[in-house]
Design a protein around this motif. Structure first.
Motif, mmCIF file in Angstrom:
data_model
loop_
_atom_site.group_PDB
_atom_site.id
_atom_site.type_symbol
_atom_site.label_atom_id
_atom_site.label_comp_id
_atom_site.label_asym_id
_atom_site.label_seq_id
_atom_site.Cartn_x
_atom_site.Cartn_y
_atom_site.Cartn_z
ATOM 1 N N CYS A 1 0.856 -1.188 0.000
ATOM 2 C CA CYS A 1 0.000 0.000 0.000
ATOM 3 C C CYS A 1 0.896 1.243 0.000
ATOM 4 C CB CYS A 1 -0.909 -0.010 1.221
ATOM 5 S SG CYS A 1 -1.902 1.487 1.387
ATOM 6 N N CYS B 1 -5.402 0.916 6.235
ATOM 7 C CA CYS B 1 -5.614 2.368 6.288
ATOM 8 C C CYS B 1 -6.930 2.797 5.625
ATOM 9 C CB CYS B 1 -4.429 3.094 5.658
ATOM 10 S SG CYS B 1 -4.250 2.801 3.887
ATOM 11 N N ASN C 1 0.059 4.196 0.539
ATOM 12 C CA ASN C 1 -0.424 5.184 1.504
ATOM 13 C C ASN C 1 0.157 4.966 2.902
ATOM 14 O OD1 ASN C 1 -2.281 6.445 -0.394
ATOM 15 N ND2 ASN C 1 -3.393 4.513 -0.263
ATOM 16 N N CYS C 2 0.219 3.688 3.338
ATOM 17 C CA CYS C 2 0.735 3.415 4.687
ATOM 18 C C CYS C 2 2.047 2.640 4.657
ATOM 19 C CB CYS C 2 -0.310 2.681 5.525
ATOM 20 S SG CYS C 2 -0.725 1.045 4.924
ATOM 21 N N HIS D 1 -7.143 -0.662 0.589
ATOM 22 C CA HIS D 1 -6.568 -1.324 1.764
ATOM 23 C C HIS D 1 -7.649 -1.373 2.834
ATOM 24 C CE1 HIS D 1 -2.871 -1.654 4.625
ATOM 25 N NE2 HIS D 1 -3.637 -2.733 4.628
HETATM 26 ZN ZN LIG Z 1 -2.687 1.208 3.551
#
Ligand SMILES: [Zn+2]
Length: 102
Positions: A6, A62, A8-9, A58
């Motif tokens: 992911c 997240c 983003n995280c 996800h």
């Molecule tokens: Zn994530």
């Protein structure tokens, strides 16, 4: 097993933690467009055997959306990137051209 990172995280997770969102980089057509364009946007997909760009959420992490480039036949992942991009990043297109994952 399909493993995706992911963006983003930063976690690398199994696909059971993710929710698929279908084909990425679709051009969206609204009510003001013609019937053929709107039908294509709603129903027509590539369903490619080979490199495919997909949306993933996800869901058990997240909760954010991201995009992934992978081979649908071999499950080779070429990379993941932000859902706010209109086209795949150059480094992912480069690794697809070279035929290897990042
Ligand atoms: Zn994530």
């Amino acid at each position: 097993m399909l493993l995706l990172t992911c963006p983003n995280c930063g976690l690398t997770v199994e696909e059971t933690e993710l929710a698929p969102g279908g084909e990425a980089h679709l051009t969206r057509f609204g009510p003001a467009s013609g019937d053929a364009e709107f039908e294509a946007y709603l129903f027509l997909r590539d369903n490619a055997k080979g490199v495919h760009f997909e949306r993933w959420c996800h869901a058990y992490g997240c909760g954010k959306w991201f995009l992934a480039a992978r081979d649908t036949a071999t499950l080779q992942v070429f990379g993941t990137y932000s859902a706010q991009t209109k086209e795949p990043p150059a480094e992912i297109l480069e690794s697809i051209a070279k035929g290897r994952a990042t």
